[in-house]
Design a protein around this motif. Sequence first.
Motif, PDB file in Angstrom:
ATOM      1  N   ASP A   8       0.834  -1.212   0.000  1.00  0.00           N
ATOM      2  CA  ASP A   8       0.000   0.000   0.000  1.00  0.00           C
ATOM      3  C   ASP A   8       0.866   1.260   0.000  1.00  0.00           C
ATOM      4  O   ASP A   8       0.560   2.243  -0.681  1.00  0.00           O
ATOM      5  CB  ASP A   8      -0.922   0.010   1.223  1.00  0.00           C
ATOM      6  N   LYS A  61       1.071   4.309  -2.863  1.00  0.00           N
ATOM      7  CA  LYS A  61       0.926   5.734  -2.580  1.00  0.00           C
ATOM      8  C   LYS A  61       2.102   6.537  -3.140  1.00  0.00           C
ATOM      9  O   LYS A  61       1.922   7.631  -3.671  1.00  0.00           O
ATOM     10  CB  LYS A  61       0.813   5.971  -1.068  1.00  0.00           C
ATOM     11  N   CYS A 108       1.556   9.380  -5.972  1.00  0.00           N
ATOM     12  CA  CYS A 108       1.922  10.764  -5.672  1.00  0.00           C
ATOM     13  C   CYS A 108       3.022  11.269  -6.596  1.00  0.00           C
ATOM     14  O   CYS A 108       3.029  12.441  -6.991  1.00  0.00           O
ATOM     15  CB  CYS A 108       2.334  10.899  -4.204  1.00  0.00           C
ATOM     16  N   CYS A 117      -0.556  14.842  -1.403  1.00  0.00           N
ATOM     17  CA  CYS A 117       0.679  14.052  -1.312  1.00  0.00           C
ATOM     18  C   CYS A 117       1.315  14.143   0.066  1.00  0.00           C
ATOM     19  O   CYS A 117       1.804  13.138   0.597  1.00  0.00           O
ATOM     20  CB  CYS A 117       1.664  14.495  -2.388  1.00  0.00           C
ATOM     21  N   ALA A 174      -0.920  12.026   2.516  1.00  0.00           N
ATOM     22  CA  ALA A 174      -0.899  10.591   2.211  1.00  0.00           C
ATOM     23  C   ALA A 174       0.434   9.969   2.594  1.00  0.00           C
ATOM     24  O   ALA A 174       0.484   8.846   3.118  1.00  0.00           O
ATOM     25  CB  ALA A 174      -1.187  10.367   0.729  1.00  0.00           C
ATOM     26  N   LEU A 175       1.516  10.691   2.362  1.00  0.00           N
ATOM     27  CA  LEU A 175       2.836  10.092   2.583  1.00  0.00           C
ATOM     28  C   LEU A 175       3.354  10.273   4.002  1.00  0.00           C
ATOM     29  O   LEU A 175       4.251   9.546   4.422  1.00  0.00           O
ATOM     30  CB  LEU A 175       3.809  10.619   1.539  1.00  0.00           C
ATOM     31  N   GLY A 180       2.178   7.212   5.087  1.00  0.00           N
ATOM     32  CA  GLY A 180       3.023   6.160   4.542  1.00  0.00           C
ATOM     33  C   GLY A 180       4.295   5.939   5.338  1.00  0.00           C
ATOM     34  O   GLY A 180       4.711   4.804   5.571  1.00  0.00           O
TER      35      GLY A 180
END
Length: 439
Positions: free
Chosen positions: A315, A319, A323, A352, A355-356, A359
């Motif tokens: 996953d 991402k 991105c 981005c 989301a990261l 991550g």
Amino acid sequence: MTIDFNLSPAQKKIQLMARDFSENVLAPVVRDADREPDPLKAFQMTKPAYIEAYKQGIAFGMLPSEYGGGGLTNVELILAAEEICAVDPGFACTVLVNGLALMPVWYWGTEEQKKRIIGAATSDPTGEWIAGYAASEPPGTPGGTANFDNPAAYPAGIGVTARKDGNNYVLNGRKYWPCNVGGWDGEGANVNLVVVRTDESKGGTHGLSAVLVERGTPGVSYHIIDSFGHRTTPNSEIIFSDAKIPAENLVEGTFGNGDLLINRNFAWSGPVAGIAAVGIARSAFEDALTWSKTNTAGSPHPIIHFQNVGYVLGDVAAKIEACRYFCWKTAHYIDEHGYHGELIGAMNKTYCTEALLDGVYKCMQVVGVNSADKKYSFERYLREAAIFPIYDGGNFGMQRRRVHGVLASPDFNPRALMDNEYVEFTKEMEEIDTIAAHV
């Protein structure tokens, strides 16, 4: 085919040059600089790398070649930025701010200003020339910068005033958080682009402008801020006390349009911040993947063979890829539309970076408690990733509000970005969500 995700030979050369610089020049100084408790000393430890970046055309690569810059497209810029950010996004921020300070001079300055300021930036034999961009202001009541375009008059919004006095502007007030502004010695960058209020009777959409404050200007002092992330780039407080600057240092096209400058600047930097998040997440992912293939956590085999580890890392990898290409799309859009991308730049940056950040933390969960051990790099990755959503026009302030303003416009075409159509950002799209606009 009109869509091609293969890099051209020229683009690949830029990417590999930046990777070589990052891994062989920058990386050796990052760990010690990041752990240096004095933020100014930490910044100074990167100076040899900066000088080398200057020599290689990285430090001012985003500026037009006609004034001595590297003439990189925005796509080329973010290809290089990912490689630098995978090693140290703080150093990349130093370079980014050179652009935030000087690109408005290119957009809106006089020919004399372009030659004098940009020319000096790109022709320094020492390779030390550096520029700062100052929009942010300290918190308080009123205070902060998120509602810089508030329609109310001073003191709402931007609080640094620039009053005309003959052939000078007299500056008073404080800025807080701007990067690079203190320069290598904490006494001032070579030049700082400062957003000021030139008309106290008008609100943020008509009363703001940008001026150039050169090093050594009397009445200007700097105090370095100690932050938890981006330790290799310096944030500062600036105090203006009856600081006089020549009237010709007002960037001509920004007079009464400082609001549009801020929005355009943070739109341009959107994919750079987005690709910075990609870079640091890439490093966290690669380290977590290596960890999962070499550590058993007490089981008979490495933990990569457990489903939950494979699923989580898969996953995160998805991402990162998504991105990266969103950043490419955004940079290409800005290249195609005259360095405007107020909508897509904000969308790219908010998506981005958030989301990261998740991550990076997912990678730490795979590694477990050992990711908290400072002998590994995960705690630094987390600190760096946590900065992205709150800096560079905070996601909960300037960035999302700009998207909201565009979407609320009666003329907005929801398929514009899909069709690569130009989305003009106007003053009518500002002020949304500010208290005064709804009174």
